[in-house]
Design a protein around this motif. Structure first.
Motif, short mmCIF file in Angstrom:
data_model
loop_
_atom_site.label_atom_id
_atom_site.label_comp_id
_atom_site.label_asym_id
_atom_site.label_seq_id
_atom_site.Cartn_x
_atom_site.Cartn_y
_atom_site.Cartn_z
N ILE A 94 0.82 -1.21 0.00
CA ILE A 94 0.00 0.00 0.00
C ILE A 94 0.85 1.27 0.00
O ILE A 94 0.33 2.36 -0.17
CB ILE A 94 -0.96 0.02 1.20
N GLY A 95 2.17 1.10 0.17
CA GLY A 95 3.06 2.25 0.11
C GLY A 95 2.92 3.20 1.28
O GLY A 95 3.35 4.36 1.23
N GLY A 96 2.33 2.77 2.32
CA GLY A 96 2.14 3.61 3.50
C GLY A 96 1.32 2.85 4.52
O GLY A 96 1.10 1.64 4.39
N ILE A 97 0.82 3.57 5.50
CA ILE A 97 0.06 2.92 6.56
C ILE A 97 -1.06 3.85 7.00
O ILE A 97 -0.84 5.04 7.21
CB ILE A 97 0.98 2.54 7.74
N ALA A 98 -2.27 3.32 7.08
CA ALA A 98 -3.43 4.13 7.43
C ALA A 98 -3.41 4.50 8.91
O ALA A 98 -2.85 3.77 9.73
CB ALA A 98 -4.72 3.36 7.11
N TRP A 99 -4.03 5.64 9.23
CA TRP A 99 -4.04 6.09 10.62
C TRP A 99 -4.76 5.09 11.52
O TRP A 99 -4.38 4.92 12.69
CB TRP A 99 -4.67 7.48 10.74
N GLU A 100 -5.80 4.41 10.99
CA GLU A 100 -6.50 3.41 11.80
C GLU A 100 -5.55 2.29 12.21
O GLU A 100 -5.58 1.81 13.34
CB GLU A 100 -7.67 2.81 11.01
N THR A 101 -4.70 1.89 11.27
CA THR A 101 -3.74 0.81 11.54
C THR A 101 -2.74 1.22 12.61
O THR A 101 -2.46 0.46 13.54
CB THR A 101 -3.00 0.44 10.24
N VAL A 102 -2.21 2.44 12.49
CA VAL A 102 -1.21 2.94 13.45
C VAL A 102 -1.81 3.03 14.85
O VAL A 102 -1.20 2.62 15.84
CB VAL A 102 -0.67 4.31 13.00
N TYR A 103 -3.03 3.54 14.93
CA TYR A 103 -3.62 3.75 16.25
C TYR A 103 -3.88 2.43 16.97
O TYR A 103 -3.60 2.30 18.17
CB TYR A 103 -4.93 4.54 16.13
N VAL A 104 -4.42 1.46 16.24
CA VAL A 104 -4.66 0.15 16.85
C VAL A 104 -3.35 -0.47 17.33
O VAL A 104 -3.26 -1.00 18.45
CB VAL A 104 -5.37 -0.80 15.86
N ALA A 105 -2.32 -0.40 16.49
CA ALA A 105 -1.05 -1.07 16.78
C ALA A 105 -0.30 -0.46 17.95
O ALA A 105 0.43 -1.16 18.66
CB ALA A 105 -0.17 -1.08 15.54
N LEU A 106 -0.45 0.84 18.17
CA LEU A 106 0.34 1.52 19.20
C LEU A 106 -0.44 1.80 20.48
O LEU A 106 0.12 1.74 21.58
CB LEU A 106 0.90 2.84 18.65
N ALA A 107 -1.73 2.10 20.38
CA ALA A 107 -2.49 2.51 21.57
C ALA A 107 -2.74 1.34 22.52
O ALA A 107 -2.65 1.50 23.74
CB ALA A 107 -3.81 3.16 21.16
N TYR A 108 -3.02 0.16 21.97
CA TYR A 108 -3.30 -0.99 22.84
C TYR A 108 -2.08 -1.40 23.68
O TYR A 108 -2.21 -1.63 24.89
CB TYR A 108 -3.81 -2.17 22.03
N PRO A 109 -0.86 -1.53 23.10
CA PRO A 109 0.29 -1.87 23.94
C PRO A 109 0.53 -0.84 25.04
O PRO A 109 0.86 -1.20 26.17
CB PRO A 109 1.45 -1.90 22.94
N LEU A 110 0.36 0.46 24.69
CA LEU A 110 0.51 1.50 25.71
C LEU A 110 -0.53 1.33 26.80
O LEU A 110 -0.22 1.47 28.00
CB LEU A 110 0.37 2.88 25.05
N TYR A 111 -1.74 1.00 26.42
CA TYR A 111 -2.83 0.79 27.38
C TYR A 111 -2.51 -0.35 28.34
O TYR A 111 -2.62 -0.20 29.57
CB TYR A 111 -4.11 0.51 26.60
N PHE A 112 -2.10 -1.50 27.80
CA PHE A 112 -1.82 -2.66 28.66
C PHE A 112 -0.58 -2.42 29.52
O PHE A 112 -0.54 -2.85 30.69
CB PHE A 112 -1.65 -3.91 27.83
N PHE A 113 0.42 -1.74 28.97
CA PHE A 113 1.62 -1.43 29.77
C PHE A 113 1.26 -0.50 30.92
O PHE A 113 1.70 -0.71 32.07
CB PHE A 113 2.67 -0.79 28.87
N MET A 114 0.45 0.52 30.65
CA MET A 114 0.09 1.47 31.69
C MET A 114 -0.75 0.81 32.78
O MET A 114 -0.59 1.11 33.98
CB MET A 114 -0.69 2.64 31.08
N ARG A 115 -1.62 -0.13 32.39
CA ARG A 115 -2.43 -0.84 33.39
C ARG A 115 -1.55 -1.65 34.33
O ARG A 115 -1.82 -1.74 35.53
CB ARG A 115 -3.43 -1.76 32.68
N ARG A 116 -0.49 -2.26 33.79
CA ARG A 116 0.41 -3.03 34.66
C ARG A 116 1.18 -2.11 35.59
O ARG A 116 1.42 -2.45 36.75
CB ARG A 116 1.36 -3.86 33.81
N VAL A 117 1.57 -0.95 35.09
CA VAL A 117 2.31 0.01 35.92
C VAL A 117 1.40 0.51 37.05
O VAL A 117 1.82 0.63 38.20
CB VAL A 117 2.83 1.18 35.07
#
Length: 311
Positions: free
Chosen positions: A146-169
């Motif tokens: 696709i020659g790039g990455i959609a904003w929906e893809t970026v948000y799903v991929a990055l926000a969830y790991p941050l969410y789970f990491f913050m919950r553990r902290v």
């Protein structure tokens, strides 16, 4: 470990059903659907927590807020990270962006594995290394295609790991923390459901929406509750890799909803499916190994018992 794997699989299957379930919620738009999902999920989640004995976690966090007021802004941030993902999950298939969202869920496990390896020093087995390799090939091909990455893809991929990491902290990585995520977003849900929209009028014209919303709350509580519990019981790496079952099901659901997989896209999906297959094989081998070990232990105990009896 087995309990965490079972919960993760249950969550993925439920999310796949929910992706297709959005068709029963028409003519509600994505914002109305999100609002009623939040309003309907919280009561079912509370019942689920009463059944599982986790209600105590709600009051524990409430007491912590009074003792540690700095927690409230972080809980609000956690709520925004969680609920915007839930909104996007419904917004994608309703607006013809289901494959872009599902690609985010393809990329998400790789980010989770990276977080587990870097921050938690978790090790990968040979099967898991092979699965990650196939996943990298599939996701890498899609980004190249696709020659790039959609904003929906970026948000799903990055926000969830941050969410789970913050919950553990914050030590809120249990159903009580998730309950607060939904509770804190209720003002927004009430506004979108009753003030900003005509969803009540739509329910009068389309009575099936009432039952559809109840089903949405039930499925959401089951899927999200299982997902949160799985994140608690499993190492970050295993939890991330098992998440690959979900995008496979989301892709199938998107196809069933009318979106097409082009010929060039198969090089994305086939390696991902192979990665999931490797994890399934590893899981089966692990279960077989555990059964053999259990049988050997039982035999050893019986042998020792027989020798003691003879003596």
């Amino acid at each position: 470990m087995f309990k965490g794997v079972a919960l993760s699989v249950l969550a993925s299957v439920t999310f796949g059903v929910l992706y297709f379930y959005t068709q029963f919620l028409k003519p509600l738009d994505s914002e109305q659907t999100f609002a009623w999902r939040m309003l309907a999920t919280l009561p079912f989640l509370t019942l689920f927590m009463w059944w599982s004995g986790d209600l105590k976690h709600i009051t524990e966090i409430f007491k912590r807020i009074f003792k540690e007021p700095w927690m409230l802004p972080w809980l609000i941030f956690s709520s925004l990270l969680c609920t915007t993902q839930l909104w996007l999950f419904l917004w994608g298939p309703i607006n013809g962006r289901g494959l872009e969202v599902s690609l985010g869920y393809f990329l998400l496990p790789l980010v989770m594995v990276l977080v587990g390896c870097v921050l938690y020093k978790e090790k990968l087995s040979r099967w898991q290394i092979a699965a990650v390799t196939f996943a990298v090939i599939g996701v890498g091909h899609e980004l190249w295609r696709i020659g790039g990455i959609a904003w929906e893809t970026v948000y799903v991929a990055l926000a969830y790991p941050l969410y789970f990491f913050m919950r553990r902290v914050l030590k809120t990585d249990h159903l009580g923390g998730f309950w607060w995520d939904l509770f804190l977003i209720l003002p927004v849900a009430f506004y979108l459901g009753f003030v900003h929209s005509d969803s009540l009028v739509l329910m009068q014209y389309y009575p099936h929406l009432i039952w559809a919303v109840i089903g949405l709350g039930l499925f959401s509580a089951l899927g999200l509750g299982s997902y949160i519990l799985a994140s608690r019981y499993l190492p970050f790496v295993i939890f991330g890799l098992l998440s690959y079952l979900e995008p496979v099901l989301l892709a199938f659901a998107s196809i069933m909803l009318g979106e097409r997989v082009e010929a060039a896209e198969w090089l994305t999906y086939i390696p991902i499916w192979l990665a999931v297959l490797l994890l399934v094989i590893e899981g089966c081998l692990h279960i077989m190994k555990q059964k053999r070990s259990s049988r050997m232990l039982t035999q050893n105990i019986e042998n020792v018992s027989n020798r003691l009896d003879r003596e």
